[in-house]
Design a protein around this motif. Structure first.
Motif, PDB file in Angstrom:
ATOM      1  N   GLN A 100       0.834  -1.208   0.000  1.00  0.00           N
ATOM      2  CA  GLN A 100       0.000   0.000   0.000  1.00  0.00           C
ATOM      3  C   GLN A 100       0.868   1.258   0.000  1.00  0.00           C
ATOM      4  O   GLN A 100       0.591   2.224  -0.700  1.00  0.00           O
ATOM      5  CB  GLN A 100      -0.903   0.000   1.235  1.00  0.00           C
ATOM      6  N   LYS A 101       1.924   1.211   0.783  1.00  0.00           N
ATOM      7  CA  LYS A 101       2.783   2.383   0.915  1.00  0.00           C
ATOM      8  C   LYS A 101       3.551   2.681  -0.380  1.00  0.00           C
ATOM      9  O   LYS A 101       3.687   3.817  -0.793  1.00  0.00           O
ATOM     10  CB  LYS A 101       3.773   2.130   2.059  1.00  0.00           C
ATOM     11  N   LEU A 102       4.056   1.633  -1.028  1.00  0.00           N
ATOM     12  CA  LEU A 102       4.978   1.860  -2.146  1.00  0.00           C
ATOM     13  C   LEU A 102       4.344   1.833  -3.538  1.00  0.00           C
ATOM     14  O   LEU A 102       4.825   2.511  -4.442  1.00  0.00           O
ATOM     15  CB  LEU A 102       6.102   0.813  -2.132  1.00  0.00           C
ATOM     16  N   CYS A 103       3.290   1.026  -3.679  1.00  0.00           N
ATOM     17  CA  CYS A 103       2.879   0.705  -5.050  1.00  0.00           C
ATOM     18  C   CYS A 103       1.757   1.579  -5.585  1.00  0.00           C
ATOM     19  O   CYS A 103       0.821   1.905  -4.855  1.00  0.00           O
ATOM     20  CB  CYS A 103       2.449  -0.753  -5.145  1.00  0.00           C
ATOM     21  N   GLY A 104       1.861   1.922  -6.860  1.00  0.00           N
ATOM     22  CA  GLY A 104       0.759   2.549  -7.578  1.00  0.00           C
ATOM     23  C   GLY A 104      -0.117   1.435  -8.126  1.00  0.00           C
ATOM     24  O   GLY A 104      -1.018   0.951  -7.441  1.00  0.00           O
ATOM     25  N   PRO A 105       0.198   0.954  -9.330  1.00  0.00           N
ATOM     26  CA  PRO A 105      -0.600  -0.154  -9.876  1.00  0.00           C
ATOM     27  C   PRO A 105      -0.287  -1.466  -9.166  1.00  0.00           C
ATOM     28  O   PRO A 105       0.851  -1.694  -8.754  1.00  0.00           O
ATOM     29  CB  PRO A 105      -0.135  -0.230 -11.334  1.00  0.00           C
ATOM     30  N   ILE A 106      -1.322  -2.273  -9.019  1.00  0.00           N
ATOM     31  CA  ILE A 106      -1.139  -3.578  -8.378  1.00  0.00           C
ATOM     32  C   ILE A 106      -1.861  -4.605  -9.216  1.00  0.00           C
ATOM     33  O   ILE A 106      -2.951  -4.330  -9.743  1.00  0.00           O
ATOM     34  CB  ILE A 106      -1.761  -3.561  -6.961  1.00  0.00           C
ATOM     35  N   PHE A 107      -1.234  -5.759  -9.396  1.00  0.00           N
ATOM     36  CA  PHE A 107      -2.052  -6.836  -9.939  1.00  0.00           C
ATOM     37  C   PHE A 107      -1.913  -8.085  -9.100  1.00  0.00           C
ATOM     38  O   PHE A 107      -0.925  -8.282  -8.411  1.00  0.00           O
ATOM     39  CB  PHE A 107      -1.876  -7.070 -11.442  1.00  0.00           C
ATOM     40  N   CYS A 108      -2.991  -8.849  -9.150  1.00  0.00           N
ATOM     41  CA  CYS A 108      -3.071 -10.032  -8.298  1.00  0.00           C
ATOM     42  C   CYS A 108      -3.135 -11.271  -9.185  1.00  0.00           C
ATOM     43  O   CYS A 108      -3.917 -11.326 -10.134  1.00  0.00           O
ATOM     44  CB  CYS A 108      -4.319  -9.942  -7.429  1.00  0.00           C
ATOM     45  N   MET A 109      -2.280 -12.241  -8.880  1.00  0.00           N
ATOM     46  CA  MET A 109      -2.301 -13.517  -9.611  1.00  0.00           C
ATOM     47  C   MET A 109      -2.868 -14.615  -8.720  1.00  0.00           C
ATOM     48  O   MET A 109      -2.702 -14.580  -7.500  1.00  0.00           O
ATOM     49  CB  MET A 109      -0.876 -13.937 -10.014  1.00  0.00           C
ATOM     50  N   ALA A 110      -3.516 -15.568  -9.325  1.00  0.00           N
ATOM     51  CA  ALA A 110      -3.957 -16.769  -8.616  1.00  0.00           C
ATOM     52  C   ALA A 110      -3.993 -17.906  -9.623  1.00  0.00           C
ATOM     53  O   ALA A 110      -4.431 -17.711 -10.769  1.00  0.00           O
ATOM     54  CB  ALA A 110      -5.326 -16.566  -7.998  1.00  0.00           C
ATOM     55  N   GLU A 111      -3.501 -19.040  -9.210  1.00  0.00           N
ATOM     56  CA  GLU A 111      -3.483 -20.236 -10.065  1.00  0.00           C
ATOM     57  C   GLU A 111      -2.949 -19.945 -11.462  1.00  0.00           C
ATOM     58  O   GLU A 111      -3.498 -20.384 -12.466  1.00  0.00           O
ATOM     59  CB  GLU A 111      -4.883 -20.851 -10.125  1.00  0.00           C
ATOM     60  N   GLY A 112      -1.879 -19.164 -11.507  1.00  0.00           N
ATOM     61  CA  GLY A 112      -1.189 -18.935 -12.775  1.00  0.00           C
ATOM     62  C   GLY A 112      -1.755 -17.832 -13.645  1.00  0.00           C
ATOM     63  O   GLY A 112      -1.177 -17.478 -14.660  1.00  0.00           O
ATOM     64  N   ALA A 113      -2.913 -17.281 -13.237  1.00  0.00           N
ATOM     65  CA  ALA A 113      -3.533 -16.261 -14.086  1.00  0.00           C
ATOM     66  C   ALA A 113      -3.589 -14.916 -13.374  1.00  0.00           C
ATOM     67  O   ALA A 113      -3.556 -14.863 -12.146  1.00  0.00           O
ATOM     68  CB  ALA A 113      -4.938 -16.709 -14.460  1.00  0.00           C
ATOM     69  N   VAL A 114      -3.669 -13.837 -14.156  1.00  0.00           N
ATOM     70  CA  VAL A 114      -3.861 -12.511 -13.556  1.00  0.00           C
ATOM     71  C   VAL A 114      -5.351 -12.355 -13.271  1.00  0.00           C
ATOM     72  O   VAL A 114      -6.176 -12.423 -14.180  1.00  0.00           O
ATOM     73  CB  VAL A 114      -3.377 -11.391 -14.503  1.00  0.00           C
ATOM     74  N   LEU A 115      -5.688 -12.169 -11.974  1.00  0.00           N
ATOM     75  CA  LEU A 115      -7.092 -12.057 -11.572  1.00  0.00           C
ATOM     76  C   LEU A 115      -7.628 -10.666 -11.837  1.00  0.00           C
ATOM     77  O   LEU A 115      -8.724 -10.482 -12.347  1.00  0.00           O
ATOM     78  CB  LEU A 115      -7.215 -12.293 -10.063  1.00  0.00           C
ATOM     79  N   ILE A 116      -6.833  -9.670 -11.423  1.00  0.00           N
ATOM     80  CA  ILE A 116      -7.309  -8.293 -11.489  1.00  0.00           C
ATOM     81  C   ILE A 116      -6.125  -7.345 -11.442  1.00  0.00           C
ATOM     82  O   ILE A 116      -5.076  -7.678 -10.869  1.00  0.00           O
ATOM     83  CB  ILE A 116      -8.283  -7.990 -10.325  1.00  0.00           C
TER      84      ILE A 116
END
Ligand code: ADP
Ligand code: MG
Length: 256
Positions: A214-230
């Motif tokens: 939260q402190k450092l990042c602008g864009p964030i993406f989340c992966m699960a089971e090998g895929a980009v979720l969001i």
């Protein structure tokens, strides 16, 4: 700065990364989150060229680097650090830094014969740069300790220092906060922010410490089971039910 187009990678029959498409913007610190086993480290290995993707394409600074080796990507400023630090345990801290710069003249016997002065000059310059890096990281007091004797947090700082010995542009940090105490963690955060703002490094940061994300990042993406979720900012990603579900799955799995 980097486009990852439809990246897929298999370990045998197991698909560790599936159809991942995303881009990294120059000047940003991008967060990569996701439960254990999501494929984050594998994705870093693919971006750095340590693993070859089964299909897909990497465009780095407008150039297709998909077929380039780790070394070739490194020379273009694409540098990674490791989830588990890769220091040379028996060398001193300053020697560890001096090992990093690519293509040192002194490595070739012929160069030592033909142009010993040039080699000596380059070595002095490398030493100066290593010392600057240690000063920046506030590690000068352990400069002549064997790297294997550093604390977990100091090893993480040393990993960051190794990226500063190169002309890094895009730096991939794999769980820099893991095993680091609170005081060192603040320092690590400060250094990352400084390198981003003042030296123009672009970062991708894999991290489980959400405060740090939260402190450092602008864009964030989340992966699960090998895929980009969001992909989105911290609040968007945090409040997405799919993200919660991915992490809950991990908690339930761990409990079993
Ligand atoms: P993360 O970093 O998100 O925790 P990894 O990228 O390390 O996840 O792993 C993703 C998946 O790929 C896991 O299921 C892991 O077991 C598998 N995996 C990782 N490295 C290898 C490997 N060298 N050989 C086979 N399977 C691997
Ligand atoms: Mg990992």
């Amino acid at each position: 700065m980097l486009e990852c187009n439809d990246i897929t990678m298999h370990f045998g029959v197991f698909c560790a990364v599936r159809g991942c498409t995303f881009s990294i913007t120059r000047g940003e610190i991008t967060g990569l989150i996701g439960p254990n086993g999501a494929g984050k480290t594998t994705m870093f290995n693919l971006i750095a060229g340590a693993f070859k993707c089964t299909s897909g394409q990497f465009i780095y600074e407008g150039e297709d680097v998909t077929r380039l080796s780790t070394d070739q990507r490194f020379h273009k400023g694409l540098v990674r650090t490791f989830q588990i630090p890769h220091e040379f345990q028996h060398l001193t801290v300053v020697e560890n830094l001096m090992m990093v710069p690519p293509r040192q003249l002194g490595e070739g016997l012929l160069n030592n014969w033909i142009s010993p002065r040039r080699v000596a000059r380059q070595e002095a310059e490398t030493y100066r740069r290593a010392w600057e890096t240690l000063k920046f990281l506030e590690l000068t007091h352990v400069a002549y300790e064997r790297a294997g004797r550093l604390s977990g947090g100091q090893k993480k700082l040393l990993e960051l220092g190794r990226t500063m010995m190169t002309d890094a542009k895009l730096v991939l940090l794999d769980e820099p906060a893991a095993g680091v105490n609170r005081t060192l963690l603040r320092k690590l955060e400060e250094k990352i922010q400084f390198l981003n703002k003042d030296r123009g490094y672009t970062f991708v940061l894999i991290e489980h410490d959400m405060e740090m994300i939260q402190k450092l990042c602008g864009p964030i993406f989340c992966m699960a089971e090998g895929a980009v979720l969001i992909q989105g900012d911290f609040n968007t990603v945090r409040s997405d039910p799919r993200v919660l579900e991915a992490y809950l799955g991990e908690t339930v799995g761990d409990a079993i």
